[in-house]
Scaffold this motif. Sequence first.
Motif, PDB file in Angstrom:
ATOM      1  N   VAL A 252      -4.818   3.403   1.080  1.00 29.22           N
ATOM      2  CA  VAL A 252      -3.665   4.264   1.328  1.00 29.22           C
ATOM      3  C   VAL A 252      -3.355   4.275   2.825  1.00 29.22           C
ATOM      4  N   ALA A 253      -2.104   3.976   3.181  1.00 30.11           N
ATOM      5  CA  ALA A 253      -1.674   4.053   4.574  1.00 30.11           C
ATOM      6  C   ALA A 253      -1.350   5.513   4.875  1.00 30.11           C
ATOM      7  N   LEU A 254      -2.344   6.237   5.378  1.00 29.32           N
ATOM      8  CA  LEU A 254      -2.259   7.691   5.521  1.00 29.32           C
ATOM      9  C   LEU A 254      -2.259   8.084   6.998  1.00 29.32           C
ATOM     10  N   ASP A 255      -1.128   8.623   7.460  1.00 33.67           N
ATOM     11  CA  ASP A 255      -1.012   9.125   8.825  1.00 33.67           C
ATOM     12  C   ASP A 255      -1.049  10.657   8.813  1.00 33.67           C
TER      13      ASP A 255
ATOM     14  N   VAL B 271      -9.765  11.927   4.510  1.00 33.26           N
ATOM     15  CA  VAL B 271      -8.692  11.034   4.957  1.00 33.26           C
ATOM     16  C   VAL B 271      -9.225   9.611   5.143  1.00 33.26           C
ATOM     17  N   GLN B 272     -10.403   9.518   5.756  1.00 37.83           N
ATOM     18  CA  GLN B 272     -10.996   8.200   5.953  1.00 37.83           C
ATOM     19  C   GLN B 272     -11.309   7.520   4.616  1.00 37.83           C
TER      20      GLN B 272
ATOM     21  N   SER C 265       0.839  -1.197   0.000  1.00 41.14           N
ATOM     22  CA  SER C 265       0.000   0.000   0.000  1.00 41.14           C
ATOM     23  C   SER C 265       0.872   1.244   0.000  1.00 41.14           C
TER      24      SER C 265
ATOM     25  N   ARG D 283      -8.060   6.163   3.180  1.00 43.44           N
ATOM     26  CA  ARG D 283      -7.663   4.960   3.909  1.00 43.44           C
ATOM     27  C   ARG D 283      -8.491   3.766   3.463  1.00 43.44           C
TER      28      ARG D 283
ATOM     29  N   ARG E 108       2.281   4.720   1.152  1.00 43.51           N
ATOM     30  CA  ARG E 108       2.381   5.295   2.489  1.00 43.51           C
ATOM     31  C   ARG E 108       2.491   6.807   2.377  1.00 43.51           C
ATOM     32  N   TRP E 109       1.552   7.503   3.006  1.00 40.80           N
ATOM     33  CA  TRP E 109       1.516   8.958   2.973  1.00 40.80           C
ATOM     34  C   TRP E 109       1.625   9.500   4.388  1.00 40.80           C
TER      35      TRP E 109
END
Length: 310
Positions: A32-35, A24-25, A3, A28, A5-6
């Motif tokens: 997308v691995a979004l932190d 953002v949700q 995936s 995801r 990563r952001w």
Amino acid sequence: MTSPRWRLILNGKSASDVELRAAVQRLRGRGVALDVRVTWEEGDAERYVAEAIADGVDTVVAAGGDGTLSEVAATLAHRAEPAQALPSLGLVPLGTANDFATAAGMPATSLEALSLIAERPARPIDLLRVTADHGPHWCANMASGGFGTQITLETDEGLKRMLGGLAYTITGLSRLGRIEPLQARLEGPDFQWEGAFIALGLGNGRQAGGGQALCPGALIDDGLLELTVVPELSGEIAPTLGRLITAGKEAALEAVAVRARLPWVRIVAEQPITLNLDGEPEISRRFQIDCVPARLRMHLPAACPLLGTP
């Protein structure tokens, strides 16, 4: 398949943005691995970018206005690694003016902006490197001086929250009777100009100060900055031009401006002058502004007006 990563770096002023939270949700949910990291004080963005690089993220997303974009871009540009080895850069426009995003044709909603990052490959973009007394600094959008700089510095934060970009226009109109010309010498390859000016723009992007299109032909992938100098004016044209500049009317600039496209510009002034570097003031008598080609990679719309190469 791994995936993507952001790491999204969010201006603390927009921490309660409901639309962004939902976007953002959604991303995801698409895998997308979004932190998310929220800036609170000076230095946070730099620390978060360093952490993102150490964590091996693919993309760093600046969520905020022109200042947030510039801070994140500058932190990436300060690194020793070449652009290909750094995370790509994305933008979610959440600021008052969003001058860079407007000129670049970025999507208006958070979900569209995040979707663009997922769908569009990153493109090499130039940055401006400004060396002065406390340099170097990096600009993603524009360095400006004179009339436009005073508008930006004097516009009240509360007024910006209430009126958005219109606040800059109101502040500009209030200053029309007290435009004070600045004296300087500007030089670059096969270019030299000396005199008094009321507005100065050195553009990677095209506009600043809430819509002042000082560099309407600037591109972010041509290895050149666009220089615009509006000389000191007299008579009835002065207040008229001031009003048109504030409204971002290109016709007013074309009538009187000195223009050039150059890889670098040197500014020398007898008295200290202030340049607004994407919202951050820098005071000096000498500035060296270099366009650094392809310093970063950024996700931009397919028909982005700031790209010279499709």
